[in-house]
Design a protein around this motif. Structure first.
Motif, mmCIF file in Angstrom:
data_model
loop_
_atom_site.group_PDB
_atom_site.id
_atom_site.type_symbol
_atom_site.label_atom_id
_atom_site.label_comp_id
_atom_site.label_asym_id
_atom_site.label_seq_id
_atom_site.Cartn_x
_atom_site.Cartn_y
_atom_site.Cartn_z
ATOM 1 N N ILE A 1 3.036 6.120 -8.920
ATOM 2 C CA ILE A 1 3.764 7.318 -8.512
ATOM 3 C C ILE A 1 4.928 6.960 -7.603
ATOM 4 O O ILE A 1 4.805 6.098 -6.730
ATOM 5 N N LEU A 2 6.050 7.610 -7.821
ATOM 6 C CA LEU A 2 7.158 7.482 -6.897
ATOM 7 C C LEU A 2 7.557 8.882 -6.434
ATOM 8 O O LEU A 2 7.315 9.866 -7.124
ATOM 9 N N ALA B 1 8.445 5.413 3.873
ATOM 10 C CA ALA B 1 7.243 4.939 3.198
ATOM 11 C C ALA B 1 6.107 5.922 3.404
ATOM 12 O O ALA B 1 6.053 6.658 4.395
ATOM 13 N N VAL B 2 5.206 5.925 2.446
ATOM 14 C CA VAL B 2 3.996 6.730 2.565
ATOM 15 C C VAL B 2 2.870 5.968 1.878
ATOM 16 O O VAL B 2 3.054 5.420 0.786
ATOM 17 N N ALA B 3 1.724 5.917 2.540
ATOM 18 C CA ALA B 3 0.554 5.285 1.943
ATOM 19 C C ALA B 3 0.066 6.145 0.792
ATOM 20 O O ALA B 3 -0.070 7.366 0.935
ATOM 21 N N ILE B 4 -0.204 5.512 -0.330
ATOM 22 C CA ILE B 4 -0.566 6.259 -1.515
ATOM 23 C C ILE B 4 -1.501 5.413 -2.353
ATOM 24 O O ILE B 4 -1.364 4.187 -2.403
ATOM 25 N N ILE C 1 10.625 3.772 -5.299
ATOM 26 C CA ILE C 1 9.883 2.773 -6.048
ATOM 27 C C ILE C 1 8.398 2.965 -5.775
ATOM 28 O O ILE C 1 7.985 3.297 -4.659
ATOM 29 N N SER C 2 7.605 2.769 -6.803
ATOM 30 C CA SER C 2 6.163 2.921 -6.656
ATOM 31 C C SER C 2 5.565 1.691 -5.965
ATOM 32 O O SER C 2 6.237 0.681 -5.757
ATOM 33 N N ARG C 3 4.301 1.796 -5.639
ATOM 34 C CA ARG C 3 3.624 0.686 -4.962
ATOM 35 C C ARG C 3 3.745 -0.617 -5.736
ATOM 36 O O ARG C 3 3.999 -1.670 -5.168
ATOM 37 N N SER C 4 3.522 -0.538 -7.017
ATOM 38 C CA SER C 4 3.523 -1.760 -7.828
ATOM 39 C C SER C 4 4.931 -2.249 -8.148
ATOM 40 O O SER C 4 5.113 -3.397 -8.530
ATOM 41 N N GLY C 5 5.897 -1.364 -8.018
ATOM 42 C CA GLY C 5 7.263 -1.701 -8.389
ATOM 43 C C GLY C 5 7.587 -1.420 -9.841
ATOM 44 O O GLY C 5 8.728 -1.576 -10.270
ATOM 45 N N ILE C 6 6.575 -0.985 -10.593
ATOM 46 C CA ILE C 6 6.790 -0.735 -12.017
ATOM 47 C C ILE C 6 7.675 0.489 -12.236
ATOM 48 O O ILE C 6 8.515 0.534 -13.123
ATOM 49 N N ARG D 1 0.813 -1.211 0.000
ATOM 50 C CA ARG D 1 0.000 0.000 0.000
ATOM 51 C C ARG D 1 0.853 1.270 0.000
ATOM 52 O O ARG D 1 0.317 2.370 -0.067
ATOM 53 N N PHE D 2 2.155 1.112 0.072
ATOM 54 C CA PHE D 2 3.042 2.244 0.287
ATOM 55 C C PHE D 2 4.052 2.426 -0.856
ATOM 56 O O PHE D 2 4.631 1.451 -1.348
ATOM 57 N N ALA D 3 4.274 3.686 -1.232
ATOM 58 C CA ALA D 3 5.443 4.029 -2.032
ATOM 59 C C ALA D 3 6.623 4.096 -1.069
ATOM 60 O O ALA D 3 6.473 4.532 0.078
#
Length: 126
Positions: free
Chosen positions: A105-106, A97-100, A50-55, A30-32
Motif C-alpha cells: 500500500i502507498l 512516514a507511517v508504520a503500516i 512508495i510502499s514498504r517493499s518499494g514495489i 516498516r514504513f510507507a
C-alpha cells in the motif's frame, strides 16, 4: 520515527536533484513513505509515495515522468530523484512516514502520515 530530509539546493531549470530521507536508528522498512512539498503561499501537496517493499510507487501528475521515488531499506533511506526541474518545482520538500503492515500500500494524503521530517528547500531558477 524521526526523519531527516536532505539534498535540496539551488539548481537551474532543467537540472536535477536527488533528495534523501533517512530515519537514523529506525527500521524504515516498516514504513510507507511519501514526499510532499509546500511552496510559499500554497498548501502542502503530494509529490510521490512508495510502499514498504518499494514495489508500488506513485507520483503526482505535476511531476510524473520527472521524478522517481525509490528506497534502500538496508540503508534506511528513501530517495526522490528529480530531473527536468522547473521554477514551479520550487518549494520546501518534506518526507513523511507511517508504520503500516501492508507491503504494497502507498498513501497519497498528508493526513495519512504520522511522522514528518524537517524539510529541505529546493529552488529552481529560470
Amino acid at each position: 520515527v524521526q526523519l531527516q530530509a536532505s539534498g535540496g539546493g539551488l539548481v537551474q531549470a532543467g537540472g536535477s536533484l536527488r533528495l534523501s530521507c533517512v530515519a537514523p536508528g529506525r527500521t524504515l522498512s516498516r514504513f510507507a513513505v511519501g514526499w510532499f512539498r509546500q511552496a510559499p503561499g500554497r498548501e502542502r501537496e503530494f509529490v510521490a509515495a512508495i510502499s514498504r517493499s518499494g514495489i508500488m510507487t506513485n507520483s503526482a501528475d505535476s511531476v510524473k515522468g520527472r521524478v522517481t521515488i525509490s528506497r534502500d531499506n538496508a540503508k534506511n533511506t528513501v530517495y526522490l530523484q528529480m530531473s527536468s526541474l522547473k521554477p514551479e518545482d520550487t518549494a520546501v520538500y518534506y518526507c513523511a512516514a507511517v508504520a503500516i503492515s501492508s507491503q504494497s500500500i502507498l498513501l497519497r494524503f498528508a493526513h495519512q502520515y504520522d511522522d514528518w521530517g524537517q524539510g529541505t528547500k529546493v529552488t529552481v531558477s529560470s
